[in-house]
Motif scaffolding. Structure first.
Motif, PDB file in Angstrom:
ATOM      1  N   UNK A 127      -8.171  -7.445   0.681  1.00 33.58           N
ATOM      2  CA  UNK A 127      -7.660  -8.497   1.831  1.00 33.58           C
ATOM      3  C   UNK A 127      -7.197  -7.624   2.964  1.00 33.58           C
ATOM      4  N   UNK A 128      -7.020  -8.241   4.212  1.00 35.53           N
ATOM      5  CA  UNK A 128      -6.443  -7.462   5.258  1.00 35.53           C
ATOM      6  C   UNK A 128      -4.967  -8.134   5.392  1.00 35.53           C
ATOM      7  N   UNK A 129      -4.015  -7.406   5.936  1.00 31.64           N
ATOM      8  CA  UNK A 129      -2.775  -7.852   6.218  1.00 31.64           C
ATOM      9  C   UNK A 129      -1.892  -6.880   6.647  1.00 31.64           C
ATOM     10  N   UNK A 130      -0.469  -7.193   6.690  1.00 31.58           N
ATOM     11  CA  UNK A 130       0.346  -6.122   7.056  1.00 31.58           C
ATOM     12  C   UNK A 130       0.668  -4.843   6.082  1.00 31.58           C
ATOM     13  N   UNK A 131       0.378  -5.055   4.812  1.00 33.25           N
ATOM     14  CA  UNK A 131       0.222  -4.088   3.683  1.00 33.25           C
ATOM     15  C   UNK A 131      -1.078  -3.512   3.449  1.00 33.25           C
TER      16      UNK A 131
ATOM     17  N   UNK B 103       0.568  -1.202   0.077  1.00 33.29           N
ATOM     18  CA  UNK B 103       0.140   0.210  -0.029  1.00 33.29           C
ATOM     19  C   UNK B 103       0.861   1.214  -0.088  1.00 33.29           C
ATOM     20  N   UNK B 104       0.642   2.293  -0.953  1.00 30.22           N
ATOM     21  CA  UNK B 104       1.151   3.493  -0.868  1.00 30.22           C
ATOM     22  C   UNK B 104       0.380   4.537  -0.013  1.00 30.22           C
ATOM     23  N   UNK B 105       0.946   5.172   0.826  1.00 35.19           N
ATOM     24  CA  UNK B 105       0.036   5.918   1.542  1.00 35.19           C
ATOM     25  C   UNK B 105       0.943   7.239   2.272  1.00 35.19           C
ATOM     26  N   UNK B 106       0.453   8.480   2.371  1.00 33.31           N
ATOM     27  CA  UNK B 106       0.965   9.310   3.106  1.00 33.31           C
ATOM     28  C   UNK B 106       0.174   9.555   4.343  1.00 33.31           C
ATOM     29  N   UNK B 107       0.449   8.944   5.560  1.00 34.24           N
ATOM     30  CA  UNK B 107      -0.381   8.971   6.846  1.00 34.24           C
ATOM     31  C   UNK B 107      -0.284  10.069   7.304  1.00 34.24           C
ATOM     32  N   UNK B 108      -1.299  10.707   7.819  1.00 32.25           N
ATOM     33  CA  UNK B 108      -1.470  11.905   8.751  1.00 32.25           C
ATOM     34  C   UNK B 108      -1.712  13.050   7.851  1.00 32.25           C
ATOM     35  N   UNK B 109      -1.520  12.806   6.545  1.00 33.90           N
ATOM     36  CA  UNK B 109      -1.489  14.096   5.560  1.00 33.90           C
ATOM     37  C   UNK B 109      -2.926  14.460   5.448  1.00 33.90           C
TER      38      UNK B 109
ATOM     39  N   UNK C  20      -7.323 -18.350   6.175  1.00 38.17           N
ATOM     40  CA  UNK C  20      -8.164 -17.017   5.915  1.00 38.17           C
ATOM     41  C   UNK C  20      -7.362 -15.839   6.480  1.00 38.17           C
ATOM     42  N   UNK C  21      -7.421 -14.838   5.780  1.00 32.58           N
ATOM     43  CA  UNK C  21      -7.051 -13.493   6.561  1.00 32.58           C
ATOM     44  C   UNK C  21      -7.991 -13.248   7.357  1.00 32.58           C
ATOM     45  N   UNK C  22      -7.625 -12.242   8.409  1.00 31.61           N
ATOM     46  CA  UNK C  22      -8.314 -11.971   9.738  1.00 31.61           C
ATOM     47  C   UNK C  22      -9.504 -11.214   9.305  1.00 31.61           C
ATOM     48  N   UNK C  23      -9.494 -10.270   8.355  1.00 33.86           N
ATOM     49  CA  UNK C  23     -10.592  -9.503   7.894  1.00 33.86           C
ATOM     50  C   UNK C  23     -10.391  -9.253   6.352  1.00 33.86           C
TER      51      UNK C  23
END
Length: 113
Positions: A29-33, A1-7, A71-74
């Motif tokens: 799909x959920x996961x670390x990314x 995932x590409x993201x600029x958090x907090x912006x 299965x992924x968590x969510x």
């Protein structure tokens, strides 16, 4: 995932596990990314071959890719921008989720010359 958090104008870009045409929904799909929540603007990348007709068709695809018991968590089911009319009977965008959704559809069904 590409993201600029907090912006203030944060944007995320993620792959979609699938698309369900009966409800025009994306399955993320959920996961670390992949976060549990999305910023105001989200860009989802979806392969044409990952679009199915019904919800029931997407689960066997998941089991095939992940294997039974893995299965992924969510999953996030995304069906466009969040809307509510709870506040003063005025439609508000993004009160319970994203405000803008863009889908990049990749045609992987044809052979490249």
């Amino acid at each position: 995932m590409l993201r600029s958090p907090g912006a203030k104008n944060a944007v995320s870009v993620t792959p979609s596990f699938g698309g369900v045409s009966e409800t025009d929904s994306l399955m993320l799909r959920s996961g670390a990314d992949m976060p549990y929540t999305l910023p105001d603007t989200h860009i989802a990348v979806l392969k044409a071959s990952d679009i199915v007709g019904t919800y029931e068709e997407v689960w066997p695809r998941l089991r095939e890719r992940e294997g039974n018991g893995n299965m992924p968590r969510t999953f996030l089911w995304v069906t466009g921008p969040s809307r509510t009319g709870d506040i003063e009977q005025t439609i508000q965008l993004g009160a319970h989720g994203l405000r803008r959704l863009h889908i990049v559809l990749v045609d992987d069904t044809k052979e490249n010359p």
